[in-house]
Structures are given as structure tokens and as C-alpha cells.
Design a protein around this motif. Structure first.
Motif, PDB file in Angstrom:
ATOM      1  N   ASP A 204       4.464   0.839  -2.506  1.00  0.00           N
ATOM      2  CA  ASP A 204       5.165   2.016  -3.033  1.00  0.00           C
ATOM      3  C   ASP A 204       5.578   1.814  -4.489  1.00  0.00           C
ATOM      4  OD1 ASP A 204       4.908   3.293  -0.607  1.00  0.00           O
ATOM      5  OD2 ASP A 204       6.938   2.790   0.094  1.00  0.00           O
ATOM      6  N   GLU A 205       5.770   0.553  -4.881  1.00  0.00           N
ATOM      7  CA  GLU A 205       6.135   0.253  -6.272  1.00  0.00           C
ATOM      8  C   GLU A 205       4.923   0.302  -7.199  1.00  0.00           C
ATOM      9  OE1 GLU A 205       7.984  -3.546  -5.943  1.00  0.00           O
ATOM     10  OE2 GLU A 205       9.836  -2.750  -5.061  1.00  0.00           O
ATOM     11  N   GLY A 206       3.752   0.567  -6.623  1.00  0.00           N
ATOM     12  CA  GLY A 206       2.539   0.709  -7.433  1.00  0.00           C
ATOM     13  C   GLY A 206       1.924  -0.605  -7.870  1.00  0.00           C
ATOM     14  N   LEU A 207       2.272  -1.695  -7.183  1.00  0.00           N
ATOM     15  CA  LEU A 207       1.747  -3.000  -7.575  1.00  0.00           C
ATOM     16  C   LEU A 207       0.456  -3.352  -6.850  1.00  0.00           C
ATOM     17  CD1 LEU A 207       5.125  -4.953  -7.623  1.00  0.00           C
ATOM     18  CD2 LEU A 207       3.765  -4.265  -9.611  1.00  0.00           C
ATOM     19  N   ILE A 208       0.320  -2.867  -5.605  1.00  0.00           N
ATOM     20  CA  ILE A 208      -0.876  -3.185  -4.815  1.00  0.00           C
ATOM     21  C   ILE A 208      -1.314  -1.951  -4.026  1.00  0.00           C
ATOM     22  CG2 ILE A 208      -0.216  -5.613  -4.543  1.00  0.00           C
ATOM     23  CD1 ILE A 208       0.521  -4.894  -1.584  1.00  0.00           C
ATOM     24  N   ARG A 209      -2.532  -2.043  -3.545  1.00  0.00           N
ATOM     25  CA  ARG A 209      -3.020  -1.121  -2.510  1.00  0.00           C
ATOM     26  C   ARG A 209      -3.543  -1.997  -1.382  1.00  0.00           C
ATOM     27  NH1 ARG A 209      -6.431   1.676  -5.328  1.00  0.00           N
ATOM     28  NH2 ARG A 209      -8.324   0.568  -4.677  1.00  0.00           N
ATOM     29  N   PHE A 210      -3.079  -1.749  -0.160  1.00  0.00           N
ATOM     30  CA  PHE A 210      -3.339  -2.663   0.954  1.00  0.00           C
ATOM     31  C   PHE A 210      -3.933  -1.923   2.139  1.00  0.00           C
ATOM     32  CE2 PHE A 210      -1.969  -4.611   4.932  1.00  0.00           C
ATOM     33  CZ  PHE A 210      -2.319  -5.946   4.756  1.00  0.00           C
ATOM     34  N   ASP A 211      -4.987  -2.510   2.738  1.00  0.00           N
ATOM     35  CA  ASP A 211      -5.458  -2.029   4.032  1.00  0.00           C
ATOM     36  C   ASP A 211      -5.908  -3.234   4.848  1.00  0.00           C
ATOM     37  OD1 ASP A 211      -8.198  -2.668   3.400  1.00  0.00           O
ATOM     38  OD2 ASP A 211      -8.408  -0.742   2.382  1.00  0.00           O
ATOM     39  N   ARG A 212      -6.555  -2.996   5.981  1.00  0.00           N
ATOM     40  CA  ARG A 212      -6.870  -4.080   6.913  1.00  0.00           C
ATOM     41  C   ARG A 212      -7.919  -5.049   6.372  1.00  0.00           C
ATOM     42  NH1 ARG A 212      -8.005  -1.671  12.755  1.00  0.00           N
ATOM     43  NH2 ARG A 212      -8.087  -3.925  13.198  1.00  0.00           N
ATOM     44  N   ARG A 213      -8.708  -4.628   5.419  1.00  0.00           N
ATOM     45  CA  ARG A 213      -9.800  -5.466   4.918  1.00  0.00           C
ATOM     46  C   ARG A 213      -9.679  -5.837   3.452  1.00  0.00           C
ATOM     47  NH1 ARG A 213     -12.161  -7.935   9.104  1.00  0.00           N
ATOM     48  NH2 ARG A 213     -12.610  -6.474  10.782  1.00  0.00           N
ATOM     49  N   HIS A 214      -8.847  -5.118   2.717  1.00  0.00           N
ATOM     50  CA  HIS A 214      -8.813  -5.325   1.272  1.00  0.00           C
ATOM     51  C   HIS A 214      -7.392  -5.235   0.727  1.00  0.00           C
ATOM     52  CE1 HIS A 214     -12.712  -3.337   2.312  1.00  0.00           C
ATOM     53  NE2 HIS A 214     -13.179  -4.391   1.685  1.00  0.00           N
ATOM     54  N   ILE A 215      -7.161  -5.969  -0.322  1.00  0.00           N
ATOM     55  CA  ILE A 215      -5.938  -5.834  -1.108  1.00  0.00           C
ATOM     56  C   ILE A 215      -6.372  -5.650  -2.556  1.00  0.00           C
ATOM     57  CG2 ILE A 215      -3.801  -6.917  -1.906  1.00  0.00           C
ATOM     58  CD1 ILE A 215      -3.855  -8.631   0.649  1.00  0.00           C
ATOM     59  N   PHE A 216      -5.849  -4.622  -3.198  1.00  0.00           N
ATOM     60  CA  PHE A 216      -6.140  -4.412  -4.609  1.00  0.00           C
ATOM     61  C   PHE A 216      -4.843  -4.576  -5.397  1.00  0.00           C
ATOM     62  CE2 PHE A 216      -6.703  -1.836  -8.463  1.00  0.00           C
ATOM     63  CZ  PHE A 216      -7.863  -2.407  -8.950  1.00  0.00           C
ATOM     64  N   ILE A 217      -4.829  -5.547  -6.301  1.00  0.00           N
ATOM     65  CA  ILE A 217      -3.683  -5.772  -7.188  1.00  0.00           C
ATOM     66  C   ILE A 217      -3.979  -5.063  -8.505  1.00  0.00           C
ATOM     67  CG2 ILE A 217      -2.283  -7.487  -8.384  1.00  0.00           C
ATOM     68  CD1 ILE A 217      -3.131  -9.519  -6.224  1.00  0.00           C
ATOM     69  N   PHE A 218      -3.195  -4.063  -8.819  1.00  0.00           N
ATOM     70  CA  PHE A 218      -3.469  -3.261 -10.015  1.00  0.00           C
ATOM     71  C   PHE A 218      -3.336  -4.084 -11.291  1.00  0.00           C
ATOM     72  CE2 PHE A 218      -2.407  -0.107  -6.807  1.00  0.00           C
ATOM     73  CZ  PHE A 218      -3.395   0.850  -7.014  1.00  0.00           C
ATOM     74  N   ASP A 219      -2.336  -4.941 -11.337  1.00  0.00           N
ATOM     75  CA  ASP A 219      -2.121  -5.780 -12.518  1.00  0.00           C
ATOM     76  C   ASP A 219      -1.417  -7.050 -12.056  1.00  0.00           C
ATOM     77  OD1 ASP A 219      -1.416  -7.019 -14.868  1.00  0.00           O
ATOM     78  OD2 ASP A 219      -0.582  -5.231 -15.819  1.00  0.00           O
ATOM     79  N   ILE A 220      -2.134  -8.167 -12.031  1.00  0.00           N
ATOM     80  CA  ILE A 220      -1.551  -9.389 -11.499  1.00  0.00           C
ATOM     81  C   ILE A 220      -0.389  -9.882 -12.358  1.00  0.00           C
ATOM     82  CG2 ILE A 220      -3.011 -11.111 -12.678  1.00  0.00           C
ATOM     83  CD1 ILE A 220      -3.236 -12.397  -9.763  1.00  0.00           C
ATOM     84  N   LYS A 221      -0.418  -9.563 -13.664  1.00  0.00           N
ATOM     85  CA  LYS A 221       0.706  -9.948 -14.523  1.00  0.00           C
ATOM     86  C   LYS A 221       1.957  -9.155 -14.153  1.00  0.00           C
ATOM     87  CE  LYS A 221      -1.870 -11.646 -18.522  1.00  0.00           C
ATOM     88  NZ  LYS A 221      -1.505 -13.049 -18.214  1.00  0.00           N
ATOM     89  N   ALA A 222       1.769  -7.906 -13.750  1.00  0.00           N
ATOM     90  CA  ALA A 222       2.908  -7.102 -13.305  1.00  0.00           C
ATOM     91  C   ALA A 222       3.475  -7.662 -12.003  1.00  0.00           C
ATOM     92  CB  ALA A 222       2.484  -5.648 -13.117  1.00  0.00           C
ATOM     93  N   LEU A 223       2.588  -8.171 -11.138  1.00  0.00           N
ATOM     94  CA  LEU A 223       3.032  -8.789  -9.891  1.00  0.00           C
ATOM     95  C   LEU A 223       3.820 -10.066 -10.191  1.00  0.00           C
ATOM     96  CD1 LEU A 223       2.496  -7.852  -6.945  1.00  0.00           C
ATOM     97  CD2 LEU A 223       0.729  -9.594  -6.816  1.00  0.00           C
ATOM     98  N   GLU A 224       3.326 -10.838 -11.151  1.00  0.00           N
ATOM     99  CA  GLU A 224       4.033 -12.058 -11.549  1.00  0.00           C
ATOM    100  C   GLU A 224       5.398 -11.725 -12.167  1.00  0.00           C
ATOM    101  OE1 GLU A 224       1.045 -13.678 -14.111  1.00  0.00           O
ATOM    102  OE2 GLU A 224       0.324 -15.086 -12.586  1.00  0.00           O
ATOM    103  N   LYS A 225       5.447 -10.644 -12.932  1.00  0.00           N
ATOM    104  CA  LYS A 225       6.720 -10.227 -13.535  1.00  0.00           C
ATOM    105  C   LYS A 225       7.710  -9.812 -12.453  1.00  0.00           C
ATOM    106  CE  LYS A 225       8.750  -7.108 -16.960  1.00  0.00           C
ATOM    107  NZ  LYS A 225       8.501  -6.022 -17.952  1.00  0.00           N
TER     108      LYS A 225
END
Length: 235
Positions: A204-225
Motif C-alpha cells: 500500500d505504501e507503493g514500495l512493492i507489488r506482491f503475488d504468489r509467484r512474483h515480487i516487484f520492488i519499484f525502487d530498491i533504494k526506496a525500500l532501503e530508505k
């Protein structure tokens, strides 16, 4: 036969091992099939074999002094278990429990692995590289489990997963995986419900998109932040 060449495929040993050597190995060490909740080995049991997973999933962990289970890793096809026996350990430091029915493994004696290492230098190099990588991953898992906040543990887990298994795609990091929410919960030391809630919150924070087979990290630096800010809040 091609579908059965598990350690040749995973270690890229086609140019190193002769077919007759592989067939000889398979005759002496046929694949073994295990079902969910069966143990491949327990803590402190003697270790004299290296186990390679052909299919399915196995969790590796240990029990603390209070008897609580601590899951360090979820292993899948091509992963090695009992690798410390290759380096001279005589007893297992962790347990290995099958978590998926029809999990198939193949066992290689330490003596056979040492023989191959003596005959083929690339085998020795690759074994040592994988063992080193596995130890580093376990150390990192332990470090993550020390964080008291569930969301921080999940953020750090996703960062590691992205760096270990992700590939660049659509401006972000794309991860194909076979982990269930229960698997992720075990790896970060929480309940499935808590893991699900935190995954949804991070999505919901817009950092990832998640389902049963895939995870999409929009910006890994944003995740690290986000992880860094979460640590700062907890200090």
C-alpha cells in the motif's frame, strides 16, 4: 535422463563430469522422496553426507534453549544441505525438515565429494563458493531475526531477496519465487497473519507489488530508505 541430471544442471558440470561417472553415482545414491514434516536430519546428529535437493522445499533452522523453533532458511531445488560435513564438521548444527510433499533429494557421501574435488578443480571451487554464500545468507538471516520489529524484519528480508534473486525489469527489481506467505513468516520469525498484514502495508505504501509467484520492488533504494527510517524510529 536429461531431467534427472540435477547436480550437473545446477552446478554447470557438463564439461567436468563424464556421463559414466554420473550414472555410477546415481546407481549407488538413488533419489529419495520425502513428505511434509519429515526430517532429513536433526541438530547434533552425525553428518557424513551432502544432500542436494532435486525438487520440493526444506526448512533449515534450530531450537533455542526454550525449545522455540528458529527458521534460518527455506531451501529449494539445487540447494545444498549438510555442506559443513564437506569442510570437516562431524555433527549437524541445524535441523532440516521437509515442508512440501514429494520433496526429492539425492545424497552424496563426503568421501565422494572430496574425490570429485581432487579430480576436478572447478568442482572444488564451486562447492566452496556455494558453501561460503550459504553461510553468509544464514548469518544475515540471524541478523535480521534480531530486529524486534516485524515490519523492519520484512523490509530487510525483501531487500536481501531483491539483491540475491532479483533482476532488473521495468525500472525496478523483479523477483520470481516459490515462497508462500507462511514461508516468509517462518523466515522472519512471525505469524502468517502478521507477515500478510505487513506485506499488504508495504504494498500500500507503493514500495512493492506482491503475488504468489512474483515480487516487484519499484525502487530498491526506496525500500532501503524505508528500512533505515524504521531503524531510526526504533532507536
Amino acid at each position: 535422463m536429461n531431467n534427472d541430471i540435477w547436480f550437473l544442471n545446477d552446478f554447470d558440470f557438463f564439461k567436468i563430469l563424464c556421463p559414466y561417472k554420473y550414472e555410477d553415482h546415481l546407481k549407488r545414491y538413488p533419489p529419495n522422496t520425502y513428505n511434509k514434516n519429515e526430517f532429513l536430519f536433526m541438530e547434533d546428529e552425525p553428518c557424513h553426507e551432502i544432500i542436494l535437493i532435486d525438487q520440493g522445499k526444506v526448512k533449515v533452522g534450530h531450537y533455542d534453549n526454550a525449545g522455540n523453533e528458529c527458521v534460518l532458511a527455506i531451501m529449494g531445488r539445487g540447494d545444498i544441505l549438510g555442506e559443513m560435513a564437506y569442510l570437516g564438521e562431524t555433527r549437524h548444527r541445524e535441523f532440516a525438515e521437509v515442508i512440501e510433499d514429494n520433496t526429492q533429494i539425492c545424497k552424496m557421501s563426503v568421501a565422494k565429494a572430496h574425490e570429485l574435488a581432487r579430480q576436478y578443480v572447478p568442482f572444488s571451487i564451486e562447492m566452496n563458493r556455494r558453501i561460503t554464500g550459504h553461510i553468509r545468507k544464514l548469518e544475515r538471516r540471524i541478523e535480521i531475526l534480531l530486529f524486534k520489529d516485524v515490519k523492519l524484519r520484512l523490509l530487510e528480508f525483501l531487500i536481501d531477496l531483491g539483491k540475491e534473486s532479483g533482476r532488473a525489469r521495468d525500472g525496478g527489481t523483479y523477483i520470481s519465487h516459490s515462497l508462500t506467505q507462511s514461508d516468509i513468516a517462518m523466515l522472519i520469525g512471525t505469524s502468517r497473519k502478521s507477515a500478510s498484514l505487513m506485506l499488504n502495508e508495504i504494498e500500500d505504501e507503493g514500495l512493492i507489488r506482491f503475488d504468489r509467484r512474483h515480487i516487484f520492488i519499484f525502487d530498491i533504494k526506496a525500500l532501503e530508505k524505508a528500512a533505515y527510517n524504521k531503524k531510526a524510529m526504533l532507536v
